[in-house]
Design a protein around this motif. Structure first.
Motif, PDB file in Angstrom:
ATOM      1  N   ALA A  12      44.346  40.165  42.317  1.00  0.00           N
ATOM      2  CA  ALA A  12      45.626  40.614  42.878  1.00  0.00           C
ATOM      3  C   ALA A  12      46.241  39.522  43.734  1.00  0.00           C
ATOM      4  O   ALA A  12      45.545  38.827  44.483  1.00  0.00           O
ATOM      5  CB  ALA A  12      45.417  41.884  43.698  1.00  0.00           C
ATOM      6  N   TYR A 269      46.051  44.951  40.276  1.00  0.00           N
ATOM      7  CA  TYR A 269      44.619  44.655  40.359  1.00  0.00           C
ATOM      8  C   TYR A 269      44.216  43.564  39.366  1.00  0.00           C
ATOM      9  O   TYR A 269      43.301  42.762  39.630  1.00  0.00           O
ATOM     10  CB  TYR A 269      43.842  45.944  40.082  1.00  0.00           C
ATOM     11  CG  TYR A 269      42.351  45.821  40.008  1.00  0.00           C
ATOM     12  CD1 TYR A 269      41.577  45.617  41.152  1.00  0.00           C
ATOM     13  CD2 TYR A 269      41.691  45.930  38.775  1.00  0.00           C
ATOM     14  CE1 TYR A 269      40.195  45.522  41.068  1.00  0.00           C
ATOM     15  CE2 TYR A 269      40.316  45.838  38.693  1.00  0.00           C
ATOM     16  CZ  TYR A 269      39.568  45.626  39.843  1.00  0.00           C
ATOM     17  OH  TYR A 269      38.205  45.522  39.759  1.00  0.00           O
ATOM     18  N   GLU A 367      40.946  46.486  47.244  1.00  0.00           N
ATOM     19  CA  GLU A 367      40.034  47.402  46.566  1.00  0.00           C
ATOM     20  C   GLU A 367      39.962  48.740  47.299  1.00  0.00           C
ATOM     21  O   GLU A 367      39.970  49.815  46.677  1.00  0.00           O
ATOM     22  CB  GLU A 367      38.650  46.773  46.459  1.00  0.00           C
ATOM     23  CG  GLU A 367      37.673  47.550  45.585  1.00  0.00           C
ATOM     24  CD  GLU A 367      38.119  47.656  44.134  1.00  0.00           C
ATOM     25  OE1 GLU A 367      38.485  48.787  43.720  1.00  0.00           O
ATOM     26  OE2 GLU A 367      38.116  46.643  43.423  1.00  0.00           O
ATOM     27  N   ARG A 370      43.240  50.593  46.720  1.00  0.00           N
ATOM     28  CA  ARG A 370      43.252  51.162  45.363  1.00  0.00           C
ATOM     29  C   ARG A 370      42.424  52.447  45.310  1.00  0.00           C
ATOM     30  O   ARG A 370      42.853  53.454  44.723  1.00  0.00           O
ATOM     31  CB  ARG A 370      42.716  50.128  44.388  1.00  0.00           C
ATOM     32  CG  ARG A 370      42.611  50.543  42.939  1.00  0.00           C
ATOM     33  CD  ARG A 370      42.218  49.338  42.102  1.00  0.00           C
ATOM     34  NE  ARG A 370      41.888  49.674  40.734  1.00  0.00           N
ATOM     35  CZ  ARG A 370      40.718  49.449  40.157  1.00  0.00           C
ATOM     36  NH1 ARG A 370      39.724  48.911  40.858  1.00  0.00           N
ATOM     37  NH2 ARG A 370      40.506  49.763  38.900  1.00  0.00           N
TER      38      ARG A 370
END
Length: 381
Positions: A12, A269, A367, A370
């Protein structure tokens, strides 16, 4: 155009694109203004939303009002009053999807207008001539699009044509940029095709990344096209994941026509910088609204007397001033005001999601961001 990467977290990326008209923070979602305007919104609304770039479509602007009007009015910026940047799609997808009688050959795309049935022919250079008239900041080349699924022979032919047309476009733009300062400020993106075939995507991406005009000019950015046209989300993600390594770090990566909030997060991502899609505004007009906790259908009778905001975590104009009950009423009554308020909310959601994703990348916690995105949307709302 300048492109700088400010931070990375895994694949990303958080960056900045600088055009002649605006500074665009990435990852970025571009609201779609097909005919020069985002449906139901004006430029003040776009400015309040904080969008620095919107997408307009060459096919639609070519058919009406046409190139002469656009030249006279000073391109899209003079015509619309929007001071930010414009990206213009080549119109190849619309020639393919809106015409019942379109046909691509080695020189371009023949099609009939969806408005009056008149015959037209797009070539790599004629599309750029229209985009020059539009004076867009980022221009997309003409490519050969294929609906999925498709056989390998047709996909291979599409890649051959796309590469041929890209080379013609790059040479044409390089020559015109030398003779016209205004054109020199316009940027040209190539489009990677190949369906979901790994080797075709690899070949197309590698050749476009290496492609140079005679004067040494390269494409300013690379786009992944031909997805979200019938394949599954998993196939899309796999295709993007396989294609990204064959693009270079120094140019923006644009995934065309995608998509849902989940699609955006998954492709950020995987290293994508730019997105566009009609989904937030189209769904808004149909009564489907995006929230921090999932989609909400405002037509549902349970909202008829609900005093709460659409999304208690949202700071958009709609959520700050109006209840679910009022929006339910507007939708049921078919009041035009609903389209504006719903579109403002959905676009705010998308743009804010990009801002949050960018900050998470900068902070090195994408992460976790997400994971929270999915856990929030797993609940009942």
């Amino acid at each position: 155009m300048e492109f700088q990467i400010n931070a990375k977290d895994g694949a990303a990326r958080a960056g900045v694109i600088k055009t002649a008209h605006s500074e665009i923070l990435t990852p970025v979602f571009m609201p779609v203004g097909t005919c020069g305007a985002v449906k139901s919104l004006d430029t003040d609304d776009i400015n309040v939303l904080g969008a620095k770039i919107i997408l307009a479509n060459t096919y639609h602007m070519y058919l009406r009002p046409g190139s002469e009007v656009m030249k006279k009015m000073g391109g899209l910026h003079g015509f619309t009053g929007f001071k930010g940047s414009f990206l213009t799609d080549s119109g190849g997808f619309q020639a393919f999807s809106l015409s019942n009688n379109s046909k691509a050959d080695e020189n371009g795309i023949k099609f009939k207008s969806h408005i009056d049935g008149s015959a037209h022919f797009f070539t790599p250079t004629s599309v750029l001539d229209m985009e020059y008239a539009l004076s867009s900041d980022i221009m997309m080349v003409l490519d050969d699009l294929v609906a999925l699924p498709a056989d390998i022979k047709r996909l291979s032919k599409a890649v051959d044509r796309t590469l041929k047309w890209a080379k013609i476009s790059l040479e044409y733009h390089a020559q015109n940029s030398q003779n016209d300062e205004k054109i020199a400020r316009q940027n040209l993106f190539a489009i990677i095709q190949g369906g979901t075939d790994k080797e075709l995507r690899k070949r197309c991406a590698n050749e476009l990344a290496d492609m140079r005009a005679k004067n040494g000019r390269a494409f300013d950015g690379l786009a992944i096209g031909g997805l979200s046209v019938g394949e599954s989300a998993d196939d899309m993600y796999e295709c993007v994941e396989n294609t990204i390594p064959h693009t270079d770090e120094s140019r923006p990566r644009y995934l065309m026509g995608v998509g849902t909030p989940e699609n955006l997060i998954e492709n950020i991502y995987r290293g994508v910088d730019m997105f566009d899609c009609v989904l937030p505004t189209r769904n808004a007009r149909n009564g489907t609204l995006y929230t921090s906790f999932g989609k909400l259908s405002i037509k549902n009778a349970r909202f008829a007397s609900d005093e709460s905001a659409l999304d208690p975590l949202c700071s958009c104009h709609t959520c700050k001033h109006y209840s679910r009950a009022f929006l339910h009423h507007l939708f049921r009554a078919k009041e035009l005001t609903f389209y504006r308020l719903a579109s403002l909310h959905n676009l705010h959601f998308y743009l804010n999601l990009m801002r949050q994703a960018r900050q998470a990348i900068i902070d090195g916690r994408f992460e976790a961001f997400r994971a929270k995105f999915y856990s929030d949307r797993a609940g009942e709302f």
